[in-house]
Design an enzyme around this catalytic site. Structure first.
Site, PDB file in Angstrom:
ATOM      1  CE  LYS A  58      -5.007   0.915   0.317  1.00 54.68           C
ATOM      2  NZ  LYS A  58      -5.502   0.205  -0.572  1.00 54.68           N
TER       3      LYS A  58
ATOM      4  CB  ALA B 249     -16.448   1.810  -2.098  1.00 50.59           C
ATOM      5  N   GLY B 250     -18.898   3.562  -2.331  1.00 48.25           N
ATOM      6  CA  GLY B 250     -20.845   3.950  -1.815  1.00 48.25           C
ATOM      7  C   GLY B 250     -21.406   4.025  -2.411  1.00 48.25           C
TER       8      GLY B 250
HETATM    9  N1  GLU Z   1      -7.084   0.065  -3.475  1.00 42.22           N
HETATM   10  C1  GLU Z   1      -7.993  -1.054  -3.628  1.00 42.22           C
HETATM   11  C2  GLU Z   1      -8.360  -1.933  -2.344  1.00 42.22           C
HETATM   12  O1  GLU Z   1      -7.535  -1.704  -1.168  1.00 42.22           O
HETATM   13  C3  GLU Z   1      -7.253  -1.733  -4.808  1.00 42.22           C
HETATM   14  C4  GLU Z   1      -6.266  -1.743  -4.866  1.00 42.22           C
HETATM   15  C5  GLU Z   1      -6.058  -2.900  -6.428  1.00 42.22           C
HETATM   16  O2  GLU Z   1      -6.514  -3.195  -6.790  1.00 42.22           O
HETATM   17  O3  GLU Z   1      -4.656  -2.789  -6.685  1.00 42.22           O
HETATM   18  O4  GLU Z   1      -8.592  -3.074  -2.009  1.00 42.22           O
END
Ligand code: GLU
Length: 413
Positions: free
Chosen positions: A101, A222-223
């Site tokens: 992340k 998302a929402g």
């Molecule tokens: N940010 C999104 C998550 O928390 C997508 C991560 C991605 O597609 O690599 O799952």
């Protein structure tokens, strides 16, 4: 706080599985933590220093994978926890990826388009050596868009001196014109809808999604998309919120009108036929399904006792604390945990990456069909594990993921 919470659940799951300490230690530690400080050119001619992180938690199952968020409260603890959740999430969905992340401490609402682009390029310059299509593949997260992903490809291709087509697979969540996948933009919401329907069918905790009352915290990717999707199932959305306020109508909101109002005015209050309530009140509404789709730590030991919904579908990452989890599970609520409920995003990210690498272009129907299959299967597996291990849905989800990771560790030794 989030990091401690993530570790607690990992410990619980490894205990249930009777796994050796060596496996626990691997999962409790991040493989690489990178913090960078970098100058960004501002519109007024000044330069400002920003701080960003890329945390690579685990690559047992494949290249690191996970989003980058832009938010004023980004910090090492939070990004580390989010990287662990990505490892668990990709393993839950049986994707050939690990977990990572990233985040930059900034308030994107106060930055111009040009400043955002400058910030993105400067950040990528600093982390370019540790990302790559076979190394670590970022994606959108809170307040980062497909436009920002396109900028990442562009910057990465310049730094590596490779053509754009070769650079594309370095990130997912791109615009369709720049190699994005059909269905990626709505994938988190769509995945959540598949999980919810499968869970209702399997547990019968409520009869159907039709006529079910739903409160949604968050109106972003998302929402907002989730709201649009479930009105097609004739669910009744009685409340929705953004970061500042919430609106309510017990008879059901006209979602298209509400979203249009938000687009026009930039906020939710005063949408027609709605009453203003607070974000806290939204969480405690009398409804069938509560969907936290914003930030972490929204359901805590302070308000868990007041939650009336029967199902909690976690489209956000980390919205429920472990203390709240316990309270809710004791009250027989069905929690559909983040690492399952919002995993549609990373699943379609995998499809996007696969299409880029293999120079394929899938139809929206193909993406949707494959996503449905994956989300239904993961939901089934987790609910079965919940019964088998007599545990919470969250621990069951971790058990399911950690079993896959442990197998890989054992094979390597
Ligand atoms: N940010 C999104 C998550 O928390 C997508 C991560 C991605 O597609 O690599 O799952």
């Amino acid at each position: 706080m989030e990091l401690e919470n993530a570790k607690k659940i990992i410990k619980k799951a490894t205990e249930k599985l009777n796994l050796p300490k060596q496996i626990l230690n691997i999962l409790l530690n991040t493989e690489r933590e990178v913090k960078v400080n970098f100058p960004v050119q501002m519109d007024d001619g000044t330069q400002k220093i920003f701080t960003g992180y890329r945390i690579q938690h685990n690559s047992l199952l494949g290249p690191y994978k996970g989003g980058i968020r832009y938010h004023p409260e980004v910090n090492l603890d939070e990004v580390s926890a989010l990287s662990i959740w990505m490892t668990i999430k990709t393993a839950t969905l049986n994707l050939p990826f690990g977990g990572a992340k990233g985040g930059v401490i900034c308030n994107p609402k106060e930055l111009s388009e040009q400043e955002l682009e400058n910030l993105t390029r400067a950040f990528i310059k600093k982390i370019s050596s540790i990302i790559g299509p076979q190394k670590d593949i970022p994606a959108p997260d809170v307040y980062t868009s497909s436009k920002i992903m396109d900028t990442i490809v562009n910057e990465y291709s310049k730094i590596e001196n490779i053509p754009i087509e070769k650079a594309r697979a370095v990130v997912t969540g791109k615009s369709i014109e720049n190699g994005g996948s059909l269905g990626r933009n709505t994938a988190t919401a769509r995945g959540g809808q598949f999980v919810l329907k499968q869970a209702i069918e399997q547990t019968k905790i409520i009869p159907t999604l039709e006529n079910a009352t739903v409160a949604i915290q968050g109106v972003g990717n998302a929402g907002g998309n989730f709201a649009k999707l479930i009105i097609k199932d004739n669910a009744k959305i009685i409340a929705i919120s953004d970061s500042k306020s919430a609106i309510y109508n017990p008879e059901g909101l006209n979602i298209n009108e509400v979203l249009e109002h938000k687009k026009q005015t930039g906020s939710l209050p005063n949408a027609s036929n709605t009453t203003d309530i607070t974000n806290e009140q939204l969480l405690e509404l009398d409804c069938d399904i509560l969907v936290p789709a914003a930030l972490a730590n929204q359901i805590t030991e302070k308000n868990a006792n007041q939650i009336k919904a029967k199902i909690i579908l976690e489209l956000a990452n980390g919205p429920t604390t472990p203390e709240a989890d316990k309270i809710l599970e004791n009250k027989n609520k069905l929690i559909l945990p983040d690492i399952l409920a919002n995993a549609g995003g990373v699943t379609v990210s995998y499809y996007e990456w696969y299409q880029n690498i293999n120079q394929e272009k899938w139809t929206a129907e193909k993406v949707d069909e494959k996503l449905k299959e994956k989300m239904q299967k993961a939901t089934q597996e987790i609910l079965d594990k919940k019964t088998k291990y007599q545990t919470t849905t969250r621990v069951a989800a971790y058990i399911n993921a950690i079993e896959r990771l442990a197998k890989k560790i054992n094979r390597k030794n």
